[in-house]
Structures are given as C-alpha cells and as structure tokens.
Motif scaffolding. Structure first.
Motif, PDB file in Angstrom:
ATOM      1  N   ARG A  69      30.473  48.717  53.312  1.00 30.84           N
ATOM      2  CA  ARG A  69      29.831  47.933  52.261  1.00 30.84           C
ATOM      3  C   ARG A  69      28.554  47.271  52.778  1.00 30.84           C
ATOM      4  O   ARG A  69      27.582  47.152  52.038  1.00 30.84           O
ATOM      5  CB  ARG A  69      30.800  46.885  51.703  1.00 30.84           C
ATOM      6  N   GLU A  74      28.277  53.831  48.670  1.00 28.63           N
ATOM      7  CA  GLU A  74      28.856  53.650  47.337  1.00 28.63           C
ATOM      8  C   GLU A  74      30.173  54.374  47.112  1.00 28.63           C
ATOM      9  O   GLU A  74      30.663  54.403  45.998  1.00 28.63           O
ATOM     10  CB  GLU A  74      27.839  54.102  46.276  1.00 28.63           C
ATOM     11  N   ALA A  76      34.024  55.280  46.699  1.00 27.02           N
ATOM     12  CA  ALA A  76      35.198  54.487  46.332  1.00 27.02           C
ATOM     13  C   ALA A  76      36.150  54.421  47.522  1.00 27.02           C
ATOM     14  O   ALA A  76      36.250  55.369  48.302  1.00 27.02           O
ATOM     15  CB  ALA A  76      35.900  55.102  45.131  1.00 27.02           C
ATOM     16  N   ASP A  98      38.338  49.212  46.458  1.00 24.42           N
ATOM     17  CA  ASP A  98      38.451  49.344  45.009  1.00 24.42           C
ATOM     18  C   ASP A  98      39.890  49.295  44.529  1.00 24.42           C
ATOM     19  O   ASP A  98      40.156  48.935  43.385  1.00 24.42           O
ATOM     20  CB  ASP A  98      37.815  50.666  44.561  1.00 24.42           C
ATOM     21  N   THR A 121      34.324  56.071  38.538  1.00 21.01           N
ATOM     22  CA  THR A 121      33.080  56.246  39.281  1.00 21.01           C
ATOM     23  C   THR A 121      32.155  57.215  38.571  1.00 21.01           C
ATOM     24  O   THR A 121      30.959  56.964  38.409  1.00 21.01           O
ATOM     25  CB  THR A 121      33.388  56.756  40.703  1.00 21.01           C
ATOM     26  N   HIS A 145      23.606  51.850  39.377  1.00 24.13           N
ATOM     27  CA  HIS A 145      24.576  50.957  40.031  1.00 24.13           C
ATOM     28  C   HIS A 145      23.855  49.768  40.651  1.00 24.13           C
ATOM     29  O   HIS A 145      24.074  49.397  41.811  1.00 24.13           O
ATOM     30  CB  HIS A 145      25.365  51.711  41.100  1.00 24.13           C
ATOM     31  N   PRO A 158      31.681  47.961  44.612  1.00 24.05           N
ATOM     32  CA  PRO A 158      32.011  48.770  43.436  1.00 24.05           C
ATOM     33  C   PRO A 158      32.965  48.073  42.472  1.00 24.05           C
ATOM     34  O   PRO A 158      32.801  48.157  41.254  1.00 24.05           O
ATOM     35  CB  PRO A 158      32.638  50.027  44.043  1.00 24.05           C
ATOM     36  N   ARG A 162      32.067  47.075  38.553  1.00 19.90           N
ATOM     37  CA  ARG A 162      32.808  47.540  37.377  1.00 19.90           C
ATOM     38  C   ARG A 162      33.218  46.374  36.495  1.00 19.90           C
ATOM     39  O   ARG A 162      33.126  46.437  35.264  1.00 19.90           O
ATOM     40  CB  ARG A 162      34.033  48.352  37.808  1.00 19.90           C
TER      41      ARG A 162
END
Length: 240
Positions: A69, A74, A76, A98, A121, A145, A158, A162
C-alpha cells in the motif's frame, strides 16, 4: 472472470489446496512461500489479487500489505490467518487488506470471496470514463481510482475507496454499518461492524480538515454514516 492471482502461504498443503481451487475457477496462479517472495512477485507482474497468509517467514503478511500500500499498488488483498481476535482483523484492514478470513476456512467460501473481490475491482475500473462523483469539493474518480479534496489528491486503500465511492454516489443517504460492510466485502461472518468504524476513522483523517470535528463524513446516531457537502449542512447528524 480469469485473473492473475498470487498465493502467499508457507504451508505447502494449504497452498496446494488453494491453488487447485483457484485454477479450477480459471485463474492463473503463482504460489510463493514467504513474504519477500510475495513482494517480489507483486512488483514483477500485474496481479489482480494476492491471497496472503499472515504468519510467514522473512516478512509476515502484515508487513507485506503495509509495503504494497505504501508503494500504491492497487491489487486486491485477501488475508488468511489463524489469529482470530478482533484487533488482529481490524489491524489487517487498517493496513489496507480488502478482506480477511480466519483459519480453518472453507475453500468454497474462500472462492466466493475471491469472486466478490474481483467483481468489485473490475466493476470499479470498468465504469464509464469521465464519470467523477462529486460531493462539494470532494471528488471521487471510479475509473482512475483517485480521490481529491479541494483539488489535492488523497491516497486511499482499496477498501476505503470502495466505501467512499459508494457513499459519494448517493450523497446525503444514511448507510448502516451492515450496508457498508456489504459494499466492502459482499458478506462477512467474521468481521464485526467495528470494521466500518475503522475505515470511517481513517477516511476522516484523509478528507476532513478537522477529523475530530468532521463536516463531510458524519455519524447518524443509532443508524450509521452519511457523506455530505459541508456547505449544505447535515441536520440530524453528529461529528462523532
């Protein structure tokens, strides 16, 4: 929905079981047995998903997700662990995972969660170009994103993205914790509603001028949270 998946698991039997189930679903799978190898593989290719064991040699799963991160990768991340305490689960999510499953787990449920993560995703990246969600000076771009406040970019995990995108699509709507959990994971028996509280706390640090006195991301007591334009006010909501 074929994807490139890395499985990072030092238990050879567990790794083989997960690999077989993933390949049965049509995914291309690379198996590694330690944290440094997981990092190297994630940097080398363009994986869609990392299935990551927490307890691994050389670098544990929490360090791996923290580094990925920090590098703004990016992919998942679905973490697997024998640590079942709520604090452990929340720490993994706070670092940028995630989803989180505790051992022992059902391989069929693992595959269901993989499908859910990949659907979400790809749904985000497949939205129409140019459709930016705006709530006052907050802008959320589902295609790129990206998040910006007052024109300044904000880095989100992520999971945070969301959650924020779901709320930005319906500004003013009050979302319950359960609804926000559904946006994050689709379903989850193991993680409590406190998971959402952690994401909200982290988002406030990123999008609010005064996180302890939020003006955008507000609490509605006894219900949940809503995202507002600060200039329009938010009756019935709280800054807590």
């Amino acid at each position: 929905m074929c994807a490139n998946v890395i499985v990072a698991e030092d238990d050879a039997k567990q790794a083989e079981l997960v690999r077989r189930y993933l390949e049965r679903e049509g995914h291309a799978v690379t198996v590694v047995s330690d944290g440094l190898a997981a990092l190297e593989q994630a940097r080398r290719g363009r994986p869609d998903l990392l299935v990551l064991d927490v307890m691994m040699p050389r670098a544990d799963g929490l360090d791996v997700v923290r580094i990925l991160r920090a590098e703004e990768r990016e992919l998942a991340v679905l973490m697997l662990t024998a640590r079942a305490t709520e604090d452990d689960l929340l720490l993994g999510l706070d670092l940028g995972a995630d989803d989180y499953m505790t051992k022992p787990y059902s391989p069929r449920e693992l595959m269901a969660r993989v499908r859910t993560l990949l659907r979400r995703t790809r749904r985000e990246t497949g939205r129409e170009d140019g459709h930016i969600l705006r709530v006052g000076s907050l802008a959320v771009d589902p295609v790129r994103h990206e998040v910006a406040v007052d024109g300044v970019g904000v880095e989100c995990t992520p999971g945070e993205f969301r959650l924020l995108a779901a709320m930005a699509a319906e500004p003013g709507r009050v979302f319950t914790r359960e609804q926000l959990l559904a946006e994050l994971h689709g379903f989850d028996r193991y993680i409590s509603s406190r998971t959402v509280d952690v994401h909200i706390m982290n988002l406030r640090k990123k999008i609010e001028r005064a996180p302890r006195r939020p003006a955008r991301l507000l609490t509605v007591f006894g219900v949940g949270y809503k995202l507002m334009d600060p200039l329009k006010g938010a009756p019935g909501a709280s800054a807590r």
